[in-house]
Design a protein around this motif. Structure first.
Motif, short mmCIF file in Angstrom:
data_model
loop_
_atom_site.label_atom_id
_atom_site.label_comp_id
_atom_site.label_asym_id
_atom_site.label_seq_id
_atom_site.Cartn_x
_atom_site.Cartn_y
_atom_site.Cartn_z
N ILE A 13 41.49 27.22 31.79
CA ILE A 13 41.12 25.61 31.20
C ILE A 13 40.76 25.09 32.00
O ILE A 13 40.15 24.22 32.35
N GLU A 14 42.15 24.43 31.92
CA GLU A 14 42.57 23.62 32.78
C GLU A 14 42.49 23.68 34.37
O GLU A 14 42.43 22.61 35.37
N ARG A 15 42.31 24.88 34.69
CA ARG A 15 42.36 25.22 36.29
C ARG A 15 40.70 24.95 36.53
O ARG A 15 40.19 24.46 37.87
N ALA A 16 40.23 25.71 35.48
CA ALA A 16 38.48 24.72 35.50
C ALA A 16 38.13 23.59 35.84
O ALA A 16 37.25 23.11 36.29
N LEU A 17 38.69 22.83 34.77
CA LEU A 17 38.59 21.70 35.10
C LEU A 17 38.90 20.77 35.69
O LEU A 17 38.04 19.41 36.53
N ALA A 18 39.97 21.47 36.63
CA ALA A 18 40.69 20.77 37.47
C ALA A 18 40.41 21.14 39.11
O ALA A 18 39.56 20.10 40.28
N ARG A 19 39.21 22.20 39.00
CA ARG A 19 38.17 22.40 40.31
C ARG A 19 37.14 21.65 39.65
O ARG A 19 36.49 20.74 41.08
N ILE A 20 36.97 21.13 39.37
CA ILE A 20 35.43 19.99 38.49
C ILE A 20 36.42 18.98 39.12
O ILE A 20 35.05 18.00 39.49
N GLU A 21 37.06 18.01 38.57
CA GLU A 21 36.77 17.04 39.07
C GLU A 21 37.45 16.57 40.62
O GLU A 21 36.25 15.70 41.41
N ALA A 22 38.28 18.03 41.81
CA ALA A 22 38.29 18.66 42.61
C ALA A 22 36.42 17.89 43.03
O ALA A 22 36.69 17.60 44.13
N SER A 25 35.43 14.66 42.90
CA SER A 25 35.62 13.56 43.48
C SER A 25 35.22 14.26 44.87
O SER A 25 35.09 12.32 45.70
N GLN A 26 34.89 14.21 45.56
CA GLN A 26 34.25 14.71 46.38
C GLN A 26 33.21 14.41 47.11
O GLN A 26 32.08 14.02 48.08
N GLN A 27 32.38 14.17 45.60
CA GLN A 27 30.44 14.17 46.42
C GLN A 27 30.72 12.36 46.09
O GLN A 27 29.31 11.80 46.17
N GLY A 28 31.65 11.17 46.51
CA GLY A 28 31.98 10.13 46.83
C GLY A 28 31.02 9.23 45.50
O GLY A 28 31.24 9.93 44.03
N GLY A 29 30.14 8.38 45.93
CA GLY A 29 29.88 7.56 45.23
C GLY A 29 28.60 7.87 44.43
O GLY A 29 27.54 7.11 43.59
N ASP A 30 28.10 8.83 43.90
CA ASP A 30 26.82 9.23 43.38
C ASP A 30 27.10 9.32 41.13
O ASP A 30 28.18 9.92 41.15
N GLY A 31 26.96 7.33 41.62
CA GLY A 31 27.16 7.59 39.50
C GLY A 31 27.02 8.86 38.70
O GLY A 31 27.19 8.66 37.71
N GLU A 32 25.45 8.83 38.82
CA GLU A 32 24.83 9.83 38.23
C GLU A 32 25.83 11.08 37.97
O GLU A 32 26.21 11.28 36.52
N HIS A 37 29.89 14.39 34.75
CA HIS A 37 31.01 14.49 35.06
C HIS A 37 31.95 14.27 33.60
O HIS A 37 33.03 14.44 32.86
N GLU A 38 31.82 12.72 33.51
CA GLU A 38 33.00 11.81 32.02
C GLU A 38 32.76 12.92 30.86
O GLU A 38 33.64 12.36 30.15
N ALA A 39 31.13 13.25 31.32
CA ALA A 39 30.84 13.62 30.10
C ALA A 39 31.57 14.89 29.56
O ALA A 39 31.15 14.59 28.24
N LEU A 40 31.28 15.28 30.40
CA LEU A 40 31.70 17.68 30.43
C LEU A 40 33.13 17.09 29.83
O LEU A 40 33.49 17.76 29.19
N LYS A 41 33.76 15.70 30.70
CA LYS A 41 35.27 16.09 30.25
C LYS A 41 35.31 15.61 28.98
O LYS A 41 36.30 16.26 28.12
N ALA A 42 34.93 14.93 27.82
CA ALA A 42 34.53 13.96 26.83
C ALA A 42 34.22 15.47 26.03
O ALA A 42 35.19 15.81 24.78
#
Length: 60
Positions: A13-22, A25-32, A37-42
């Motif tokens: 789970i932690e590795r999957a979350l790290a991949r999602i976060e990476a 972060s590469q997506q840049g400034g896309d607010g949506e 991502h924040e909703a998924l983390k919650a």
């Protein structure tokens, strides 16, 4: 569930979350994407908390 299996599941789970976060972060400034991502983390955090409570109750 054995402690080793639980630890392995948490590691995956932690590795999957790290991949999602990476990726997020590469997506840049896309607010949506950032909001999703924040909703998924919650949701993941809440699920992990529930799993922790369940495991704790089984150990008693």
């Amino acid at each position: 569930m054995s402690e080793q299996r639980i630890s392995g599941a948490i590691d995956r789970i932690e590795r999957a979350l790290a991949r999602i976060e990476a990726q997020a972060s590469q997506q840049g400034g896309d607010g949506e994407i950032a909001a999703r991502h924040e909703a998924l983390k919650a949701r993941v955090s809440a699920s992990l908390s529930q799993l922790d409570d369940l495991i704790e109750s089984l150990e008693k």
